[in-house]
Design a protein around this motif. Structure first.
Motif, PDB file in Angstrom:
ATOM      1  N   LEU A 123       0.828  -1.199   0.000  1.00  0.00           N
ATOM      2  CA  LEU A 123       0.000   0.000   0.000  1.00  0.00           C
ATOM      3  C   LEU A 123       0.868   1.257   0.000  1.00  0.00           C
ATOM      4  N   ASP A 126       2.984   2.422  -3.118  1.00  0.00           N
ATOM      5  CA  ASP A 126       2.274   2.989  -4.267  1.00  0.00           C
ATOM      6  C   ASP A 126       2.332   4.520  -4.192  1.00  0.00           C
ATOM      7  N   MET A 129      -1.011   6.331  -4.302  1.00  0.00           N
ATOM      8  CA  MET A 129      -1.778   6.115  -3.066  1.00  0.00           C
ATOM      9  C   MET A 129      -1.234   6.981  -1.935  1.00  0.00           C
ATOM     10  N   TRP A 149      -8.673   0.317  -1.988  1.00  0.00           N
ATOM     11  CA  TRP A 149      -7.386  -0.172  -2.470  1.00  0.00           C
ATOM     12  C   TRP A 149      -7.341  -1.693  -2.432  1.00  0.00           C
TER      13      TRP A 149
END
Length: 151
Positions: A123, A126, A129, A149
């Motif tokens: 996570l 990214d 993100m 996500w």
């Protein structure tokens, strides 16, 4: 559904908070988890602090994932902190941390612990993100972002 979203709530998603040190952040997190999970704050603080002494939980790119094992905790739990003033965390890239996910797991949660840490690393790895997490306006926006996500 990912493994991360169920770990946080609006009460454990703190945006634009400031601390003067990692120690102060861990103290705050210990009190937060103690309140939300009926645990002992000193046990939580000690677990987080001792793990950090083994080596920095910072990943680089302004990210850290402090984590600890807690006796008496029934299931994994998390708290998301977006720091107003980035903190020094001894990151591999020497960048201060502004996004921090604190993970607590039960004393014997080996496999699940590793799965959650792996998903958090993906996570936070990214770039798009991370930018969205830095821009989220409110805790529920951040939780929705994480909920959408997939790894």
């Amino acid at each position: 559904m990912n493994l991360i979203t169920p770990l946080i709530t609006p009460d454990t998603t703190l945006l634009d908070v400031s601390f003067t040190s990692k120690k102060k952040l861990f103290e705050h997190a210990a009190e937060l988890f103690a309140r939300t999970h009926a645990l002992k704050a000193p046990d939580i603080f000690t677990s987080l602090f001792e793990r950090e002494r083994l080596g920095s939980t910072a990943l680089g790119h302004g990210i850290a994932i402090p984590h600890g094992r807690i006796k008496g905790l029934k299931d994994a739990s998390g708290a998301f902190y977006r720091l107003k003033t980035p903190l020094e965390f001894d990151a591999p890239d020497n960048q201060p941390v502004s996004l921090c996910f604190i993970l607590l797991v039960p004393q014997d949660a080996n496999e699940r612990h590793l799965q959650i840490l792996g998903e958090l690393a993906q996570l936070f790895g990214d770039d798009a993100m991370r930018a969205k997490m830095l821009a989220a306006a409110a805790p529920h926006d951040l939780i929705a972002l994480l909920g959408a996500w997939t790894s």
